[in-house]
Scaffold this active site. Structure first.
Site, short mmCIF file in Angstrom:
data_model
loop_
_atom_site.label_atom_id
_atom_site.label_comp_id
_atom_site.label_asym_id
_atom_site.label_seq_id
_atom_site.Cartn_x
_atom_site.Cartn_y
_atom_site.Cartn_z
N SER A 20 1.37 -0.90 -3.32
CA SER A 20 1.71 0.42 -3.89
C SER A 20 2.00 0.30 -5.39
O SER A 20 1.55 1.13 -6.19
CB SER A 20 2.95 0.99 -3.21
OG SER A 20 2.70 1.25 -1.86
N ASP A 312 4.33 1.37 7.47
CA ASP A 312 3.24 0.39 7.56
C ASP A 312 3.61 -0.83 8.40
O ASP A 312 2.75 -1.66 8.72
CB ASP A 312 2.82 -0.07 6.15
CG ASP A 312 2.13 1.05 5.38
OD1 ASP A 312 1.65 2.00 6.02
OD2 ASP A 312 2.09 0.97 4.14
N ARG A 343 -3.10 4.18 14.56
CA ARG A 343 -2.30 2.99 14.91
C ARG A 343 -1.52 3.15 16.20
O ARG A 343 -1.04 2.14 16.74
CB ARG A 343 -1.41 2.59 13.73
CG ARG A 343 -2.21 2.01 12.58
CD ARG A 343 -1.37 1.52 11.42
NE ARG A 343 -2.23 1.00 10.36
CZ ARG A 343 -1.88 0.89 9.09
NH1 ARG A 343 -0.66 1.25 8.69
NH2 ARG A 343 -2.73 0.39 8.21
C1 S3P Z 1 1.61 4.40 0.16
C2 S3P Z 1 2.28 5.28 0.97
C3 S3P Z 1 2.20 5.28 2.44
C4 S3P Z 1 1.67 3.96 2.97
C5 S3P Z 1 0.49 3.46 2.21
C6 S3P Z 1 0.82 3.30 0.74
C7 S3P Z 1 1.72 4.53 -1.30
O1 S3P Z 1 1.34 6.32 2.85
O2 S3P Z 1 1.34 4.09 4.34
O3 S3P Z 1 0.07 2.22 2.73
O4 S3P Z 1 1.36 3.60 -2.02
O5 S3P Z 1 2.19 5.58 -1.75
P1 S3P Z 1 1.92 7.80 3.02
O6 S3P Z 1 2.61 8.10 1.78
O7 S3P Z 1 0.77 8.73 3.21
O8 S3P Z 1 2.81 7.71 4.24
#
Ligand code: S3P
Length: 425
Positions: A20, A312, A343
């Site tokens: 992220s 995650d 999932r």
């Molecule tokens: C992420 C937010 C999450 C996560 C993804 C990365 C991000 O998704 O599942 O792997 O970098 O903002 P969501 O915000 O849609 O839950």
């Protein structure tokens, strides 16, 4: 591919950079003035997709493995791409980039792989349209390919139906190009890397418990971003260290932002022995080393506001639950259905293959731990987190297991198998 077994895990490992945070460092660097140096950047396929999208919009990016240098062109410096922007498998690239594209004075098309073409984009199309964006789904199914045309944006106050940092970040990034302030309220707080990092680059960002907002047209200035290790990647090593008897591992440089550390809280509730050491702050993010020793785990309940902080990590928590004593209930996690795979389905089917007693529910699953488990033929369904979760399960099973399409770990952790098996004895 064949998955290995192990008697125990021993040694130390430094976890690769946070996915992220790596995405955001490239994006924010591209729309800032001056250079942004990113160290410990995650060289996974998703983050490389982000780099290639910004290169296509005229941003010079030097990728020297250990360090990435982004030569930013400022908020209004992106160029019209000459062909569709390819986000590959990356939901983060799709949704965050959409917020930026909505504010550009040029048309663009964003597209990705078969999985991306099925993931829901109405969650960003709706708020961006409320802001005045001209965004449409090419096939009319609210999925990618997405088409953007220039339009002027106005700030909104958005009450989001879903706790999603991707949706929140999309709206905040569009807000940089809007007239007036933009804010968003979520049903529960999602990861706050965008708020922390945008502020460091010079944006006026307000943030509360489950709210965030920005003022438009900031002067963003390039930064040096040291990316902490990804707790989502560390999660597989935490689980492996806990599950295999007589294991002791030191997991170094793990980001433990409280909006991301649900895996630790859930693991503690399951009876895990994990010690935080060397706590520090790196580029505005809390970081520490984790000392993990094998533990007899017990079932727990994972639900409510905790879900966004470990979304995650639910596949690997489900694996831990299968080895634990007692029942684990996972609720309020409907979002699992719209990740790289569904999932709830892909975890359930793989757990059943190894003999676990699991029931899928509408918003999670119920796992009765402690049934006799055995080696199995697993399928990743091209989902990196499914591949890594069941590679960890296989370490503790009674014979050689296999994984179909196990190479998809390159999305978030290209050296995963090597790093895992290096610790195995
Ligand atoms: C992420 C937010 C999450 C996560 C993804 C990365 C991000 O998704 O599942 O792997 O970098 O903002 P969501 O915000 O849609 O839950």
């Amino acid at each position: 591919m064949e998955l290995k077994r192990a008697k125990k895990l021993n040694g130390a490992i430094a976890i690769p950079g946070d996915k992220s945070i790596s995405h955001r460092a490239i994006m924010f660097g591209a729309i800032s003035q001056g250079t942004t140096e990113v160290t410990n950047f995650l060289q996974g396929a998703d983050c490389l997709s982000t780099i290639s999208c910004f290169k296509k919009m005229g941003i010079e990016i030097e990728n020297n493995e250990s360090q990435v240098i982004v030569h930013g062109k400022g908020l209004h410096g992106l160029k019209k791409p000459s062909s569709p922007l390819d986000v590959g498998n990356s939901g983060t690239t799709t949704r965050l980039l959409s917020g930026i594209l909505a504010g550009q004075p040029f048309s663009s098309t964003l597209d990705g792989d078969a999985s991306i073409r099925q993931r829901p984009m109405k969650r960003i199309i709706s708020p961006l349209t409320l802001m005045g964006a001209d965004i449409s789904s090419k096939k009319g199914n609210n999925c990618a390919p997405l088409i953007f045309h220039p339009s002027s944006l106005k700030g909104i106050r958005y009450d989001s139906p879903v706790a999603s940092a991707q949706v929140k970040s999309c709206i905040l990034l569009a807000g940089l190009y809007a007239e007036g302030g933009t804010s968003i309220k979520e049903p529960a707080p999602s990861r706050n890397h965008t708020e922390l990092m945008l502020r460091a680059f010079g944006a006026k960002v307000i943030s509360g418990d489950a709210t965030a907002g920005v003022l438009p047209n900031p002067k963003l200035q390039g930064q040096h971003i040291q990316v902490p290790g990804d707790i989502s990647s560390a999660a597989y090593f935490i689980a492996a260290g806990l599950l295999l008897p007589n294991s002791e591992i030191l997991i170094k440089n793990v980001g433990v932002n409280p909006t991301r550390d649900g895996i630790l809280k859930a693991a503690y509730a399951m009876g895990a022995k994990i010690k935080k050491e060397n706590e520090r702050t790196v580029s505005g993010e809390p970081v520490c080393d984790l000392f993990v020793s094998s533990s007899q785990l017990k079932g727990t309940e994972i639900a409510g506001d905790m879900i966004p902080t470990l979304i995650d990590e639910i596949p690997i928590l489900a694996v831990m639950a299968a080895f634990a004593k007692g029942t684990t209930v996972i609720r309020d996690a409907e979002e699992l259905k719209v990740k790289e795979s569904n999932r709830i389905d892909t975890v359930t089917v793989n757990l059943k293959r190894m003999g676990a007693n699991v029931t899928a529910t509408k918003d999670g699953m119920i796992i009765e731990g402690g049934t006799p488990l055995h080696c199995a033929g697993f399928d990743s369904y091209l989902d990196h987190r499914i591949a890594m979760s069941f590679a960890v399960a296989a370490l503790a099973l009674d014979g050689p297991s296999t994984m179909k399409n196990g190479e998809c770990v390159n999305i978030s952790y290209p050296t995963f198998y090597q790093d895992l098996y290096d610790l195995a004895e």
